[in-house]
Design a protein around this motif. Structure first.
Motif, PDB file in Angstrom:
ATOM      1  N   ASP A 190      10.142   1.504   3.487  1.00 33.96           N
ATOM      2  CA  ASP A 190      10.201   2.306   4.705  1.00 33.96           C
ATOM      3  C   ASP A 190       8.834   2.772   5.173  1.00 33.96           C
ATOM      4  N   ALA A 191       7.806   2.590   4.363  1.00 31.31           N
ATOM      5  CA  ALA A 191       6.459   3.033   4.733  1.00 31.31           C
ATOM      6  C   ALA A 191       5.891   2.116   5.816  1.00 31.31           C
ATOM      7  N   PRO A 192       5.438   2.676   6.946  1.00 28.14           N
ATOM      8  CA  PRO A 192       4.910   1.847   8.038  1.00 28.14           C
ATOM      9  C   PRO A 192       3.804   0.892   7.602  1.00 28.14           C
ATOM     10  N   ARG A 225       0.808  -1.225   0.000  1.00 22.55           N
ATOM     11  CA  ARG A 225       0.000   0.000   0.000  1.00 22.55           C
ATOM     12  C   ARG A 225       0.839   1.272   0.000  1.00 22.55           C
ATOM     13  N   ALA A 226       2.094   1.182  -0.378  1.00 17.06           N
ATOM     14  CA  ALA A 226       2.958   2.358  -0.553  1.00 17.06           C
ATOM     15  C   ALA A 226       4.057   1.974  -1.532  1.00 17.06           C
ATOM     16  N   GLY A 247      -0.829   4.806  -4.799  1.00 15.71           N
ATOM     17  CA  GLY A 247       0.398   5.373  -5.342  1.00 15.71           C
ATOM     18  C   GLY A 247       1.166   4.458  -6.270  1.00 15.71           C
ATOM     19  N   ALA A 248       0.614   3.305  -6.604  1.00 19.15           N
ATOM     20  CA  ALA A 248       1.291   2.392  -7.527  1.00 19.15           C
ATOM     21  C   ALA A 248       1.384   3.028  -8.915  1.00 19.15           C
ATOM     22  N   PRO A 249       2.488   2.842  -9.624  1.00 19.43           N
ATOM     23  CA  PRO A 249       2.637   3.441 -10.950  1.00 19.43           C
ATOM     24  C   PRO A 249       1.874   2.720 -12.056  1.00 19.43           C
TER      25      PRO A 249
END
Length: 218
Positions: free
Chosen positions: A198-200, A14-15, A122-124
């Motif tokens: 690094d996204a929680p 999810r990030a 935010g996925a490309p």
């Protein structure tokens, strides 16, 4: 990686990093997914894969549709979550909110998080999975098998994914955006790219029921 390792390491991302996946890698995972078995070898899935500006434009269209209440799914969703299914659903949802510091009573932030489905977190890239209307339930079942193969193929290539039923909630907008005929039903999307480690929120994992809760030997 072995199948066991792929299954144990894959999660719904999810990030994402702001980085496109090479076309060759996208085609490689799609070729693997094409090996999915299907009812009478019908292979009902048709897939539209977006990149770059198309992903951005689609996210804008879906977000606007959802915000204005133009919702509707081609395939009916669950009538009701009850018993253990409701328990699992709530448990996963609350654990997800906890991972990003959203209080379970904070309905506004929960709604904001839900809305991120329509920007693909935010996925490309996103892959829109559709089935043929006239193949009915089995067409949708076969597409589910395709999704499972696709996310494992992506994992083998180091590509993070998230299957998204939420995209089917704005099916008409998806069809309008791509000019799809009415006999193509939107099943779901699989958004993908490279994970932001690094996204929680990417530390969140769901659990699985024990074997004896799902299997009976007769």
């Amino acid at each position: 990686m072995t199948l066991e390792a792929l299954l144990n390491h894959r999660y719904s991302c999810r990030a994402y990093q702001d980085r496109q996946v090479d076309r060759a890698d996208i085609e490689a995972m799609l070729r693997l997914a094409q090996r999915t078995p299907s009812w009478c070898n019908s292979q009902p899935w048709q897939v539209v894969v977006t990149s770059g500006e198309t992903t951005t434009a689609l996210a804008k269209a879906l977000s606007e549709a959802a915000a204005s209440g133009r919702m509707g799914s081609d395939i009916p969703g669950p009538e009701e979550y009850r018993g253990v299914y409701q328990d699992r659903r709530r448990g996963a949802g609350f654990a997800l909110y906890d991972s990003v510091g959203i209080d379970r009573k904070d309905h506004a932030r929960r709604a904001e998080h839900m809305a991120e489905n329509f920007t693909f977190f935010g996925a490309p890239h996103t892959a829109i999975i559709t089935t043929d209307k006239y193949l009915g339930t089995y067409g949708a079942v076969d597409c589910g098998g395709y999704v499972s193969t696709l996310v494992l193929a992506a994992q083998e290539l180091g590509i993070a994914t998230i299957p998204q039923a939420a995209i089917a909630m704005v099916s008409e907008t998806v069809r309008e955006f791509f000019g799809m005929p009415d006999d193509r039903l939107v099943v779901c999307a699989v958004s993908f790219g490279y994970a932001d480690e690094d996204a929680p929120i990417n530390s969140f994992r769901t659990d699985r029921a024990a074997l004896d809760e799902a299997v009976t030997f007769a």
